[in-house]
Every structure is written in C-alpha cells, then in structure tokens.
Design a protein around this motif. Sequence first.
Motif, short mmCIF file in Angstrom:
data_model
loop_
_atom_site.label_atom_id
_atom_site.label_comp_id
_atom_site.label_asym_id
_atom_site.label_seq_id
_atom_site.Cartn_x
_atom_site.Cartn_y
_atom_site.Cartn_z
N VAL A 1 48.39 3.06 16.60
CA VAL A 1 49.34 1.94 16.47
C VAL A 1 50.70 2.47 16.01
O VAL A 1 51.75 2.08 16.54
N ALA A 2 50.69 3.40 15.07
CA ALA A 2 51.93 4.00 14.58
C ALA A 2 52.66 4.75 15.70
O ALA A 2 53.89 4.87 15.67
N ALA A 3 51.92 5.21 16.69
CA ALA A 3 52.51 5.91 17.83
C ALA A 3 53.06 4.95 18.88
O ALA A 3 53.59 5.38 19.91
N GLY A 4 52.92 3.65 18.64
CA GLY A 4 53.48 2.66 19.56
C GLY A 4 52.49 2.06 20.53
O GLY A 4 52.87 1.29 21.41
N ILE A 5 51.23 2.37 20.37
CA ILE A 5 50.20 1.80 21.23
C ILE A 5 49.78 0.47 20.62
O ILE A 5 49.65 0.36 19.41
N SER A 6 49.59 -0.53 21.46
CA SER A 6 49.25 -1.85 20.95
C SER A 6 47.97 -1.82 20.13
O SER A 6 47.13 -0.93 20.28
N ASP A 7 47.83 -2.82 19.29
CA ASP A 7 46.66 -2.94 18.43
C ASP A 7 45.38 -2.99 19.26
O ASP A 7 44.40 -2.31 18.95
N ALA A 8 45.39 -3.77 20.32
CA ALA A 8 44.19 -3.92 21.16
C ALA A 8 43.83 -2.61 21.86
O ALA A 8 42.66 -2.20 21.87
N ALA A 9 44.82 -1.95 22.45
CA ALA A 9 44.56 -0.69 23.15
C ALA A 9 44.12 0.39 22.15
O ALA A 9 43.22 1.17 22.43
N SER A 10 44.76 0.42 20.98
CA SER A 10 44.39 1.39 19.95
C SER A 10 42.95 1.19 19.50
O SER A 10 42.21 2.15 19.31
N ALA A 11 42.56 -0.06 19.34
CA ALA A 11 41.18 -0.36 18.94
C ALA A 11 40.20 0.14 20.00
O ALA A 11 39.15 0.70 19.67
N GLY A 12 40.54 -0.06 21.26
CA GLY A 12 39.66 0.41 22.34
C GLY A 12 39.54 1.92 22.37
O GLY A 12 38.43 2.46 22.52
N ILE A 13 40.66 2.62 22.23
CA ILE A 13 40.64 4.09 22.23
C ILE A 13 39.86 4.60 21.02
O ILE A 13 39.03 5.52 21.14
N ALA A 14 40.12 4.03 19.86
CA ALA A 14 39.43 4.46 18.64
C ALA A 14 37.93 4.23 18.75
O ALA A 14 37.13 5.04 18.29
N LYS A 15 37.55 3.13 19.37
CA LYS A 15 36.12 2.82 19.54
C LYS A 15 35.47 3.85 20.47
O LYS A 15 34.36 4.31 20.20
N ILE A 16 36.16 4.22 21.53
CA ILE A 16 35.63 5.25 22.44
C ILE A 16 35.48 6.57 21.68
O ILE A 16 34.43 7.23 21.74
N ALA A 17 36.54 6.97 20.96
CA ALA A 17 36.50 8.23 20.20
C ALA A 17 35.35 8.21 19.19
O ALA A 17 34.63 9.21 19.04
N GLU A 18 35.20 7.10 18.50
CA GLU A 18 34.12 6.97 17.50
C GLU A 18 32.75 7.15 18.15
O GLU A 18 31.86 7.78 17.57
N SER A 19 32.60 6.65 19.37
CA SER A 19 31.29 6.76 20.04
C SER A 19 30.95 8.20 20.42
O SER A 19 29.78 8.53 20.61
N TYR A 20 31.96 9.07 20.49
CA TYR A 20 31.72 10.48 20.83
C TYR A 20 31.67 11.39 19.61
O TYR A 20 31.28 12.55 19.73
N LYS A 21 32.06 10.89 18.46
CA LYS A 21 32.15 11.71 17.26
C LYS A 21 30.84 12.46 16.98
O LYS A 21 30.84 13.65 16.72
N SER A 22 29.74 11.77 17.06
CA SER A 22 28.44 12.39 16.75
C SER A 22 28.05 13.45 17.78
O SER A 22 27.25 14.34 17.49
#
Length: 110
Positions: A31-52
């Motif tokens: 979000v701080a990089a200028g990506i919308s809240d919704a898109a940021s949430a989607g990207i973060a959710k994808i990243a979180e799913s790969y963390k393990s």
Amino acid sequence: MCKLFVAVALIAVVCAHPAIPTEDQMKAELVAAGISDAASAGIAKIAESYKSQFEPVKGDHEAAKAVFDKLKTETDTYIATQSEADQTAYKAFVEKKKDEFKAHKEAASA
C-alpha cells in the motif's frame, strides 16, 4: 538471481526486515508503494500462501526457484486482473526491490 529476489520480496522484504513479515506487514508495504488496498491484500494473501513452501527449501536454489516460479505465475496472473494503476505501481515496487537487492548484494560482497 533477480527473479529469486522478487519472490523473496513478495514473501519477505529481505533488506528491510530481518524476519519474514506477516501478511499485514507485507500488505502495508505494498500500500505504501502505491498499490491499492484491495490489490495489496490479494498479493499479500498469495505470498502468505507460499511462505511455508519456502522454508523447507532454504539454501536449495533450484527448489526455491521452482517454488518462486509458481508464486510468480500466480502473482502475475492476479496483478493482470487489477487496474492499470495497480499494475504500474506493482511494477515499480518490484523494480525498487530489485535495486535494493542489487545494492545489498554489492555491499555484502565488498
């Protein structure tokens, strides 16, 4: 090498965080990089799913690259469904992280 960093950047902003950030921390950075809240949430959710999946392959470049390729494909597919502004901001975010990685790597080898 840069591709691998992009994966790390999506999962953990290596240069800025000594520990892997939470999904909320990742979202806040996007979000701080200028990506919308919704898109940021989607990207973060994808990243979180790969963390393990990254933890067990730590130190194994080929295995980490395979996980990264899946993560990148899913993230690229997702960001392509978002607004042009989000796509542009995301591209700039990735480029910034590549530059940070390059600087970090050069400092470490000096």
